[in-house]
Design an enzyme around this catalytic site. Structure first.
Site, PDB file in Angstrom:
ATOM      1  N   SER A 162     -32.922  43.123 -15.714  1.00 51.64           N
ATOM      2  CA  SER A 162     -31.773  44.102 -16.627  1.00 51.64           C
ATOM      3  C   SER A 162     -32.827  44.731 -17.785  1.00 51.64           C
ATOM      4  O   SER A 162     -33.538  45.211 -18.519  1.00 51.64           O
ATOM      5  CB  SER A 162     -30.746  43.409 -16.491  1.00 51.64           C
ATOM      6  OG  SER A 162     -29.788  44.635 -17.097  1.00 51.64           O
ATOM      7  N   ASP A 254     -25.558  50.365  -8.890  1.00 49.52           N
ATOM      8  CA  ASP A 254     -25.828  50.012 -11.017  1.00 49.52           C
ATOM      9  C   ASP A 254     -25.441  51.349 -10.951  1.00 49.52           C
ATOM     10  O   ASP A 254     -25.963  52.135 -11.655  1.00 49.52           O
ATOM     11  CB  ASP A 254     -27.527  49.574 -10.412  1.00 49.52           C
ATOM     12  CG  ASP A 254     -27.400  49.265 -12.274  1.00 49.52           C
ATOM     13  OD1 ASP A 254     -26.239  48.740 -13.114  1.00 49.52           O
ATOM     14  OD2 ASP A 254     -28.801  48.167 -12.157  1.00 49.52           O
ATOM     15  N   HIS A 284     -25.721  45.822  -9.733  1.00 51.73           N
ATOM     16  CA  HIS A 284     -26.226  45.553 -10.917  1.00 51.73           C
ATOM     17  C   HIS A 284     -26.322  43.609 -10.241  1.00 51.73           C
ATOM     18  O   HIS A 284     -25.637  42.904 -10.153  1.00 51.73           O
ATOM     19  CB  HIS A 284     -25.584  45.698 -12.278  1.00 51.73           C
ATOM     20  CG  HIS A 284     -27.046  45.281 -12.923  1.00 51.73           C
ATOM     21  ND1 HIS A 284     -27.586  45.948 -13.640  1.00 51.73           N
ATOM     22  CD2 HIS A 284     -27.051  44.415 -14.416  1.00 51.73           C
ATOM     23  CE1 HIS A 284     -28.553  45.482 -14.784  1.00 51.73           C
ATOM     24  NE2 HIS A 284     -28.558  43.975 -14.746  1.00 51.73           N
TER      25      HIS A 284
END
Length: 314
Positions: A162, A254, A284
């Site tokens: 991320s 995501d 995610h």
């Protein structure tokens, strides 16, 4: 009628459980509450940490003081070889060494390589580019094979999820332009923010109900305050012609999926070596929910397999 995107059964069960729990959204919490909730989510959803021969906290010099690090290794001692630097996720706001501790033990064990996790400065106390400056400084320090590590680096594998995936790409670009003592031999951005996600199809499609929300992304964006014209904020704007071998992993559900796809496409167009993996039916943060969503352990192992494959070609 538009067909709903495929969701794995164990992923759906986890999402249903989260929805049933309820509670305030991340963007409605105080900063401390948001950080505590992220620690709690990973503690509840991730597999237990592995027992390793070495798990040791240390520090390295940084541009604004010492940077906390954590060394992981399945072996007490090592011959010279590559070292992994890991930059945690959390929007540059809520992650730390503890939120990704279990995952770091797993990566170190599966790769059978030393891993050094970097606890960079976080926003909003330290907005852009503080986190990137710390990640760069820590990576250069690791590359210099300092005595504190007792491990000789022949190359760096930079890796993160991320926000940490963003840092992974940026560090690769910065060290490509101004090399460290040893090169980055592989970079592994996992569900990274590489391009501006605002306005993307994936952000609108998965805005709610898929672990990371559009509101949370906007919360992180406002706290971090990345310059939208600066490649250190959005590395899709940077030079890809010198990118190291890369493994890019995204999740099909995501909201920032399209950002990772954009980066993989840019590498292909720049004729760089890249393996692109999109994990179908998961969200995610799939690397940090491996107990709650057991199938995601195999996703992590696929990433590890791709890393091994790419390292073999270096």
């Amino acid at each position: 009628m538009t067909e709903s995107p495929y969701t794995r059964p164990d992923m759906k069960a986890f999402l249903d459980a989260l929805a049933a729990v309820g509670g305030p959204a991340l963007a409605d919490m105080t900063l401390e509450e948001a950080r505590q909730s992220y620690v709690a989510l990973h503690a509840m959803a991730d597999r237990p940490a592995r027992d390793l021969a070495v798990i040791r906290d240390l520090t390295c010099p940084g541009p604004a003081g010492d940077i906390p690090l954590r060394l992981y290794d399945a072996r007490e001692s090592r011959d010279p070889g590559p070292l992994i630097t890991f930059y945690h996720g959390g929007g540059f706001v809520i992650g730390d060494l503890e939120t990704h501790h279990n995952l770091c033990t797993e990566i170190a064990a599966l790769m059978d390589l030393p891993l050094i996790a970097v606890d960079y400065r976080r926003a909003p106390e330290h907005p852009f580019p503080a986190a990137i400056e710390d990640c760069e400084a820590a990576t250069r320090w690791v590359a210099s094979s300092p005595a504190e590590l007792d491990r000789k680096a022949t190359g760096i594998i930079s890796m993160g999820d991320s926000a940490g995936g963003n840092a992974t790409i940026v560090v690769g670009q910065v060290l490509g332009a101004s090399p460290a003592d040893v090169p980055i031999v592989l970079q592994v951005p996992i569900f990274p923010l590489a391009s501006n996600a605002i306005g993307s199809d994936s952000l609108e499609t998965f805005a709610e109900g898929h672990v990371l929300t559009k509101a949370a992304i906007e919360f992180f964006d406002a706290a971090y305050q990345a310059d939208r014209t600066d490649p250190r904020g959005f590395p899709i704007l940077g030079d890809h012609s010198n990118a190291p071998p890369t493994v890019v992993a995204t999740a099909s559900l995501d909201p920032i999926r399209d950002s990772g796809r954009d980066y993989a496409k840019a590498l292909v167009e720049a004729r760089r070596d890249v393996v692109y993996l999109e994990m179908q039916g998961v969200t995610h943060s799939f690397t940090n929910i491996r107990a709650a969503v057991p199938s995601t352990q195999s996703d992590l192992e696929r990433i590890i397999g791709a890393m091994t494959l790419m390292l073999g070609s270096v």
